[in-house]
Enzyme design. Structure first.
Site, PDB file in Angstrom:
ATOM      1  N   GLY A 166       0.800  -1.219   0.000  1.00 18.42           N
ATOM      2  CA  GLY A 166       0.000   0.000   0.000  1.00 18.42           C
ATOM      3  C   GLY A 166       0.836   1.274   0.000  1.00 18.42           C
ATOM      4  O   GLY A 166       0.409   2.299   0.493  1.00 18.42           O
ATOM      5  N   HIS A 196       4.777   3.719 -13.891  1.00 19.19           N
ATOM      6  CA  HIS A 196       4.289   2.485 -13.274  1.00 19.19           C
ATOM      7  C   HIS A 196       3.426   1.784 -14.322  1.00 19.19           C
ATOM      8  O   HIS A 196       2.376   2.293 -14.707  1.00 19.19           O
ATOM      9  CB  HIS A 196       3.463   2.812 -12.014  1.00 19.19           C
ATOM     10  CG  HIS A 196       2.832   1.610 -11.385  1.00 19.19           C
ATOM     11  ND1 HIS A 196       3.123   1.189 -10.105  1.00 19.19           N
ATOM     12  CD2 HIS A 196       1.915   0.736 -11.855  1.00 19.19           C
ATOM     13  CE1 HIS A 196       2.414   0.108  -9.826  1.00 19.19           C
ATOM     14  NE2 HIS A 196       1.664  -0.179 -10.877  1.00 19.19           N
ATOM     15  N   ARG A 209      -4.139 -10.728  -6.188  1.00 26.23           N
ATOM     16  CA  ARG A 209      -5.570 -10.494  -5.961  1.00 26.23           C
ATOM     17  C   ARG A 209      -6.126  -9.729  -7.158  1.00 26.23           C
ATOM     18  O   ARG A 209      -5.373  -9.321  -8.033  1.00 26.23           O
ATOM     19  CB  ARG A 209      -5.744  -9.638  -4.701  1.00 26.23           C
ATOM     20  CG  ARG A 209      -4.895  -8.369  -4.783  1.00 26.23           C
ATOM     21  CD  ARG A 209      -5.280  -7.315  -3.782  1.00 26.23           C
ATOM     22  NE  ARG A 209      -4.248  -6.313  -3.615  1.00 26.23           N
ATOM     23  CZ  ARG A 209      -4.048  -5.268  -4.393  1.00 26.23           C
ATOM     24  NH1 ARG A 209      -4.819  -5.074  -5.444  1.00 26.23           N
ATOM     25  NH2 ARG A 209      -3.070  -4.414  -4.152  1.00 26.23           N
ATOM     26  N   GLU A 211       6.725  -5.685  -7.852  1.00 18.70           N
ATOM     27  CA  GLU A 211       6.004  -6.623  -6.989  1.00 18.70           C
ATOM     28  C   GLU A 211       4.870  -7.273  -7.755  1.00 18.70           C
ATOM     29  O   GLU A 211       4.498  -6.826  -8.838  1.00 18.70           O
ATOM     30  CB  GLU A 211       5.442  -5.904  -5.743  1.00 18.70           C
ATOM     31  CG  GLU A 211       4.350  -4.909  -6.045  1.00 18.70           C
ATOM     32  CD  GLU A 211       3.546  -4.528  -4.797  1.00 18.70           C
ATOM     33  OE1 GLU A 211       3.612  -5.238  -3.785  1.00 18.70           O
ATOM     34  OE2 GLU A 211       2.832  -3.518  -4.860  1.00 18.70           O
TER      35      GLU A 211
END
Ligand code: ADP
Length: 450
Positions: free
Chosen positions: A164, A208, A292, A288
């Site tokens: 997060g 990103h 989910r 990473e």
């Protein structure tokens, strides 16, 4: 196929999963906290069970309560959504050991990817490009110094158990290293109960970019192209799109190959996301994997036509993927704007009562939200109240469509970040696709005070 699924979540993602269950003819069970009696997911599910008081640790994160809800309602499977217990491998183990199906990857894949030091070691073996940095965990200031000397400043110290966007420290010069290192360790211990940290070279202006993957229990794994998520603040994504306006086709192919190699190396069997940072020269590095479903999954659904929640459920039930990589085609462009109940420029949470909610409509506009007129947003949870997603043949048209959708959206009675989106969408650099992960913060600094 399952007859009944319990959704261990709230908000728009719980609503998204309930809707999918209904389309598949599966009964849905919502869980809710005392603060969520009137929440959309509580009202929309076929059954709803109160799992505790408002604070999440007493309700949505209360594993015995959630398991009791599954037992009394005779649910067969549990979908965790994102956040809360979604990346908790111990919870997944309990679900499975109690005889339910976990709608997600195996607990082992979750553990492998959940510890970032382990994940990086596995990625290295799989040949996935990594940011230069420490070889595993760094446990002393001397070691940190040596790594920083080798990589060159700036560096970033990250928590192995982090998530997060928390638990990261950027260090620009040797003089600050000792302090930063010790603080990173103690903050990691306090926030994640694990003081393991590692070091990476800090990339100064990357983008990103992430790749959606989907695997089944029969050895099949596909990618569903990339998403660009560089519009962030405090490492929180604000606007996402697919495909990336920046990647060349040659880079894309390498990116997809790396993502598939990463997913295969942990025998991945659900929907997941491999996140990369990409430099201006299109070199890219794994940071990473999120094991989910993600908030921004709808942009991928729109350009591929694949319902990712449906396929999470189908593969969990043992079905084979009904498509091969070669069947998947990218079509057009999709953008998502996250609507948050917060100050549009200061980002302070602004929960309250929605007087009027009017959702934009028309061609190729999708709203995934958990709000209605008269609904009071409780102050206990995430400030995201919904998402506006648009699709069009080209990026330019898609942006125009999003602009008009944001103009049409009405959420009155409280403050939302609608104005932030309105201004962002009018920004020439954003329109040109010319940005990196610092774009939003730099642009906010230039905005006039009022
Ligand atoms: P988290 O799990 O907390 O989200 P990530 O490893 O995904 O942590 O990193 C979150 C964000 O932090 C990235 O999207 C990026 O903006 C920034 N970041 C992480 N590592 C680096 C790095 N080596 N250089 C520059 N920025 C980084």
């Amino acid at each position: 196929m399952f007859h009944k699924i319990l959704i261990a979540n709230r908000g728009e993602i719980a609503v998204r999963i309930i809707r999918c269950c209904r389309e598949l003819g599966i009964k849905s069970v919502a869980i809710y906290s005392e603060a969520d009696r009137d929440a959309m997911h509580t009202r929309l599910a076929d059954e709803a069970v109160c799992v505790g008081p408002a604070p999440a640790n007493l309700s949505y994160l209360n594993i015995p309560s959630v398991m009791a809800a599954a037992e009394v309602t005779h649910a067969e499977a549990i979908h965790p959504g994102y956040g809360f217990l979604a990346e908790n491998a111990d919870f997944a183990d309990i679900v499975i050991e109690s005889g339910y199906t976990w709608i997600g990857p195996t607990p082992q894949s979750m553990r492998d990817m959940g510890d970032k030091v382990t994940a990086k070691a596995l990625m290295q073996q799989a040949g996935v490009p990594l940011i230069p940095g420490s070889d595993g965990a760094v446990s002393s200031v001397e070691e940190a110094n040596a790594v920083a000397e080798r990589c060159g400043y700036p560096i970033i110290i990250k928590a192995a158990a982090g998530g997060g966007g928390r638990g990261m420290k950027v260090v620009y010069q040797q003089a600050s290293l000792t302090n930063a290192f010790l603080m990173a360790q103690s903050e990691a211990a306090a926030a994640f109960g694990n003081d393991t940290v590692y070091i990476e070279k800090y990339l100064e202006a990357p983008r990103h970019i992430e790749v959606q993957v989907l695997g089944d229990h029969h050895g099949n794994i596909v990618h569903l192209f990339e998403r660009e998520c560089s519009i962030q603040r405090n490492n929180q994504k604000v606007m996402e799109e697919a495909p990336s306006p920046f990647c060349s086709d040659a880079t894309r192919q390498k990116l997809y190959q790396a993502a598939i190699a990463a997913a295969k190396s942990v025998d991945y069997r659900s929907a997941g996301t491999i996140e990369f940072l990409m430099n201006a020269d299109q070199s890219f590095y794994f940071i990473e994997m999120n094991t989910r479903i993600q908030v921004e999954h709808p942009v991928t659904e729109w350009i591929t036509g694949v319902d990712l929640i449906e396929w999470q459920i189908r593969v969990a039930a043992g079905e084979r993927l009904a498509f091969k990589q070669s069947n998947l085609k990218r079509k057009g462009h999709a953008i998502e704007c996250r609507i948050n109940a917060e100050h549009p420029f200061k980002f302070t949470p602004a929960p309250g009562t929605i007087e009027l909610f009017h959702a934009p409509g028309g061609r190729s506009v999708r709203i995934d939200a958990a709000i209605y007129s008269g609904y009071t947003i409780p102050p206990f949870y995430d400030s995201m109240i919904g998402k506006v997603i648009t699709h069009a043949r080209t990026r330019e048209k898609c942006l125009r469509r999003m602009q008009r959708a944001i103009e049409e959206l009405v959420v009155s009675g409280l403050t939302t970040n609608q104005e932030l989106h309105r201004r962002l969408l009018a920004n020439p650099a954003l329109q040109a696709g010319d940005f990196n992960i610092h774009f939003l913060e730099e642009w906010l600094e230039q905005l006039p005070e009022d």
